[in-house]
Design an enzyme around this catalytic site. Structure first.
Site, short mmCIF file in Angstrom:
data_model
loop_
_atom_site.label_atom_id
_atom_site.label_comp_id
_atom_site.label_asym_id
_atom_site.label_seq_id
_atom_site.Cartn_x
_atom_site.Cartn_y
_atom_site.Cartn_z
N PHE A 269 0.90 -1.26 0.07
CA PHE A 269 0.04 -0.31 0.53
C PHE A 269 0.80 1.34 0.11
CE2 PHE A 269 -4.76 1.00 1.23
CZ PHE A 269 -5.19 -0.33 0.13
N GLN B 85 -8.01 14.95 3.07
CA GLN B 85 -6.75 14.02 2.31
C GLN B 85 -7.94 13.80 1.18
OE1 GLN B 85 -6.00 9.38 3.27
NE2 GLN B 85 -4.26 10.64 2.97
N HIS C 89 -7.51 11.46 -2.30
CA HIS C 89 -7.20 9.78 -2.51
C HIS C 89 -7.01 10.27 -4.27
CE1 HIS C 89 -7.49 5.56 -3.69
NE2 HIS C 89 -7.32 5.68 -2.40
N LEU D 56 -14.70 5.03 -5.52
CA LEU D 56 -13.48 5.08 -5.36
C LEU D 56 -12.85 3.82 -6.46
CD1 LEU D 56 -10.66 6.27 -3.19
CD2 LEU D 56 -11.20 3.75 -2.51
N GLU E 145 -6.63 2.36 -3.76
CA GLU E 145 -4.89 1.37 -3.83
C GLU E 145 -4.54 0.86 -4.15
OE1 GLU E 145 -3.31 5.15 -1.05
OE2 GLU E 145 -1.87 3.49 -0.43
N ARG F 145 -0.26 9.25 -0.82
CA ARG F 145 -2.22 9.79 -1.35
C ARG F 145 -1.54 11.23 -1.18
NH1 ARG F 145 -6.07 6.65 1.39
NH2 ARG F 145 -6.24 4.13 0.49
N HIS G 266 -10.99 12.28 0.42
CA HIS G 266 -11.13 11.40 0.66
C HIS G 266 -11.65 11.03 2.72
CE1 HIS G 266 -11.66 6.23 0.47
NE2 HIS G 266 -10.29 6.78 1.41
N ARG H 15 -2.80 11.00 6.03
CA ARG H 15 -3.04 9.18 6.93
C ARG H 15 -2.29 8.05 5.21
NH1 ARG H 15 -6.60 5.80 5.79
NH2 ARG H 15 -7.97 6.83 4.16
C1 LIG Z 1 -14.95 4.46 -0.27
C2 LIG Z 1 -14.79 4.63 0.88
C3 LIG Z 1 -12.22 2.87 0.83
C4 LIG Z 1 -11.85 3.29 1.71
N1 LIG Z 1 -10.85 2.24 1.66
C5 LIG Z 1 -10.72 2.21 2.94
C6 LIG Z 1 -9.46 1.12 2.49
O1 LIG Z 1 -8.94 0.28 2.33
N2 LIG Z 1 -8.93 0.64 4.44
C7 LIG Z 1 -8.81 1.55 5.29
O2 LIG Z 1 -7.76 1.55 6.32
N3 LIG Z 1 -9.24 2.89 5.06
C8 LIG Z 1 -10.38 3.27 4.15
N4 LIG Z 1 -11.34 3.88 3.97
C9 LIG Z 1 -11.45 5.03 4.86
C10 LIG Z 1 -11.88 3.72 5.95
O3 LIG Z 1 -12.95 2.79 5.65
C11 LIG Z 1 -12.33 5.04 6.87
O4 LIG Z 1 -12.64 6.26 7.96
C12 LIG Z 1 -14.03 4.00 8.56
O5 LIG Z 1 -14.59 2.87 7.94
C13 LIG Z 1 -14.47 5.10 9.39
O6 LIG Z 1 -15.24 4.21 10.10
P1 LIG Z 1 -15.73 5.24 11.56
O7 LIG Z 1 -16.65 3.63 12.68
O8 LIG Z 1 -15.11 5.95 12.43
O9 LIG Z 1 -17.11 5.87 10.59
P2 LIG Z 1 -18.28 5.23 9.52
O10 LIG Z 1 -18.36 4.01 9.09
O11 LIG Z 1 -18.62 6.25 8.59
O12 LIG Z 1 -19.91 5.09 10.41
C14 LIG Z 1 -19.96 6.28 10.63
C15 LIG Z 1 -21.65 6.05 11.33
O13 LIG Z 1 -22.14 7.21 12.28
C16 LIG Z 1 -23.33 7.09 12.38
N5 LIG Z 1 -24.06 8.46 12.49
C17 LIG Z 1 -23.53 9.79 11.60
N6 LIG Z 1 -24.08 10.60 11.96
C18 LIG Z 1 -25.16 10.66 13.04
C19 LIG Z 1 -25.85 10.93 13.52
N7 LIG Z 1 -26.31 12.50 13.76
N8 LIG Z 1 -26.75 10.26 14.36
C20 LIG Z 1 -26.99 8.92 14.29
N9 LIG Z 1 -25.68 8.42 13.87
C21 LIG Z 1 -25.03 9.23 12.98
C22 LIG Z 1 -23.69 6.50 10.66
O14 LIG Z 1 -24.89 6.16 11.12
C23 LIG Z 1 -22.64 5.53 10.92
O15 LIG Z 1 -23.18 4.16 11.79
C24 LIG Z 1 -12.45 4.22 3.02
C25 LIG Z 1 -13.01 5.18 2.42
C26 LIG Z 1 -14.23 4.72 1.52
C27 LIG Z 1 -15.07 6.27 1.43
#
Ligand SMILES: Cc1cc2nc3c(=O)[nH]c(=O)nc-3n(C[C@H](O)[C@H](O)[C@H](O)COP(=O)(O)OP(=O)(O)OC[C@H]3O[C@@H](n4cnc5c(N)ncnc54)[C@H](O)[C@@H]3O)c2cc1C
Length: 569
Positions: A117, A231, A233, A243, A246, A277, A345, A380
């Site tokens: 990566f 960031q 991407h 997306l 990577e 990135r 991203h 990151r």
């Molecule tokens: C397309 C894509 C591909 C990615 N690929 C990778 C990868 O391969 N490897 C890697 O390390 N990272 C990757 N990332 C980054 C990584 O996936 C995210 O940073 C990470 O999954 C975030 O997880 P989280 O639990 O913090 O938030 P999220 O998964 O975004 O979850 C947020 C939660 O908060 C809840 N929420 C938000 N606001 C409210 C509200 N007002 N009331 C109630 N609930 C609320 C939502 O319902 C959701 O359940 C990727 C990101 C994207 C966009």
């Protein structure tokens, strides 16, 4: 239901929220834990993660090397004690997920596979084909169901934090199905609400990534840390922003310009497609500016070439890349170039916390993309984010489990008041308002275009000043937004307005933080200050909400063993 009480409320059902809930439930089986999520947990943005999650698992690798890569990747802005903790805990999270049923891809000898990566010195990224987020989230989700003390409130939209004295005492939430405002009283609140990519016009982020938790913490007086580091991407599909992981480059894909040249040899000769990135995104922008990009219906782009990998590798290692290219651009990457360009991203910054997820408000925690510990600093590395959700999900869950053991129940008086205030703000303020002078889509689009243009990959003082000023006028125009849909049941127009409110708050913190940082570091690239300036800015930015512009303070970076050096690849 108009009220509920739990020891812990976790806001968010993504990887960070679910991992924190499980850790809290294990550490304190007597505690009741609620996961409150505005979407069904499996629809959280985590589900769309594709490429992988980082951990040191092989003899050729070491904790020191993972630390060094992360710190260098961060342009020396990461807190090194936090990085050391993070790196040391990643392997056990991979094993734990395996035990919970996550189907990691394997080598022929049976060991968990690891792929290359960007910015990582060795193959360190664990994966499950290119559907890593889906498998991680699914393994976590089904594990939460084993715990009697974990409860779920799906499709409850959190509108505010409840405080008693100074401490967190629950949340108010809109039950989207019935349209009622509910008070959820608790001894502690964990914000795991993900990022805020929808502030930008062209982003890989899902529609629900609107910075809700960041805005809630900011309004409660907690600092937003390092918000200028956004960031981009390098490889998103033009038009949709979907997306292309990577991992496509990790498996050997090339980036080429319209002359068929692997142009990265002029920017990151040592790393080429596996450069970090921030540098790759700027390199692509340079190719576009100098006229060496392709031209298409959605503007300029460059080509991602997987043709030399062959159909077999593409099908086994990158099946989703093939599917996305076929469905959304109508091309087959086995024979054709995939058009790509940089898109927003991820946000390195977030709610200021320590490694236990604690914020400056007692009983208020933050974790995952919404938090800033900080291990990501100014940039990151790909695949560190999912691991961050897992490692700090665990440490935060355990910390909150301990906190609620000793904490008395809130009286509930503050909760009663809070729900009345929210009813007045939301039902009387927004829902009853007749057609306004503005629309939510109109104000949001202007904010997104402004952020893209003035607070995007390249920034200048003039542009940032313009952005700060226009965000003030967008905030005034926000007050004139009318809502046509008067129904309470699943009123997505109403929640969209609440989300825009959050986004304007967070956008303001980003723009002001970026204006204050007169240097270029990681993803923050100022054309008027092109050099990194360690003498003035080896510091975290802290943005505090204030009347008018945010108050900006600086906090020194924690350095343990890696002295800042020039960042060349
Ligand atoms: C397309 C894509 C591909 C990615 N690929 C990778 C990868 O391969 N490897 C890697 O390390 N990272 C990757 N990332 C980054 C990584 O996936 C995210 O940073 C990470 O999954 C975030 O997880 P989280 O639990 O913090 O938030 P999220 O998964 O975004 O979850 C947020 C939660 O908060 C809840 N929420 C938000 N606001 C409210 C509200 N007002 N009331 C109630 N609930 C609320 C939502 O319902 C959701 O359940 C990727 C990101 C994207 C966009």
């Amino acid at each position: 239901m108009d009220r509920a009480t739990y020891d812990v409320v976790v806001v968010g059902g993504g990887a960070a929220g679910l991992r924190a809930a499980i850790a809290a439930a294990e550490a304190n089986p007597a505690a009741s834990i609620a996961i409150v999520s505005k979407v069904y947990p499996m629809r959280s943005h985590t589900v769309s993660a594709e490429g992988g999650t980082a951990a040191v698992l092989r003899d050729y690798d070491s904790f020191d090397l993972h630390c060094f890569d992360t710190i260098k990747g961060s342009d020396y802005l990461a807190d090194q004690d936090a990085v050391e903790f993070f790196v040391s805990k990643c392997p056990e999270e991979i094993v734990q997920l395996e035990h919970w049923g996550c189907p990691w891809s394997r080598d022929p000898d049976g060991r968990v596979s690891q792929r290359a990566f960007g910015g990582m010195s060795v193959k360190r990224t664990v994966f499950a084909a290119d559907k890593v987020g889906f498998h991680i989230l699914h393994a976590l989700f089904q594990t939460t169901m084993k715990f009697d003390n974990i409860h779920r409130l799906d499709e409850f939209f959190v509108t505010d934090l409840i405080r008693e004295g100074n401490a967190a005492a629950g949340v108010t939430a809109l039950d989207m199905r019935g349209g009622e405002l509910v008070r959820i009283t608790s001894k502690a609140v964990v914000l795991a609400t993900g990022g805020c990519g929808r502030i930008y016009e062209f982003t890989t982020n899902g529609f629900i990534k609107t910075g809700d938790g960041m805005a809630l913490a900011y309004r409660a007086g907690v600092a937003l840390k390092d918000m200028e580091f956004v960031q981009f991407h390098p490889t998103a599909l033009p038009g949709t922003g979907i997306l292309i992981t990577e991992a496509a480059r990790g498996e050997g894909g090339y980036l080429i310009n319209k002359d068929g040249e692997r142009f990265l040899k002029r920017y990151v000769p040592e790393k080429m497609e596996l450069g970090p990135r921030d540098i790759l995104s700027r390199s692509i922008m340079s190719e576009i500016r100098e006229g060496r990009a392709f031209d298409g219906p959605y503007g300029h782009y460059i080509g991602l070439d997987l043709r030399h990998l062959g159909e077999g590798t593409i099908n086994t290692k990158l099946p989703m890349v093939r599917e996305l290219a076929e469905k959304y651009v109508g091309i087959d990457p086995v024979n054709e170039l995939i058009p790509v360009r940089p898109g927003q991203h991820y946000i390195m910054g977030g709610v200021a916390t320590n490694a236990r997820g604690e914020t400056s408000v007692p009983g208020l925690y933050a974790v995952g993309e919404t938090a800033c510990v900080s291990i990501n600093g100014a940039n990151r590395l790909g695949s560190n984010s999912l691991s961050e959700c897992l490692v700090f999900g665990t440490s935060t869950g355990r910390a909150v489990a301990e906190y609620v053991r000793k904490k008395d129940w809130p009286s509930g008086a503050a909760a009663k008041e809070a729900v009345l205030a929210e009813e007045a703000r939301i039902y009387d303020g927004f829902l009853k308002r007749e057609r306004g002078s503005e629309t939510v889509a109109g104000v949001r689009k202007e904010m997104q275009q402004l952020m893209e243009r003035d607070v995007g990959i390249y920034r200048t003082e003039a542009g940032l000043r313009e952005a700060c000023a226009r965000l003030v006028s967008l905030r005034e125009r926000f007050a004139g937004i009318g809502i046509a849909d008067k129904e309470r049941v699943f009123n997505t127009e109403l929640t969209t307005v609440l989300e825009l409110d959050y986004m304007l708050e967070v956008a303001t913190a980003i723009a002001h933080s970026a204006l204050g940082r007169e240097e270029s570091r990681g993803a923050h690239s100022r054309t008027d200050f092109p050099k990194r300036d360690d003498a003035r800015f080896l510091n975290h930015t802290l943005a505090f909400r204030a009347d008018g512009a945010p108050r900006i303070e600086y906090l020194p970076v924690t350095i343990t063993r890696w002295q800042p050096a020039a960042r060349v690849y």
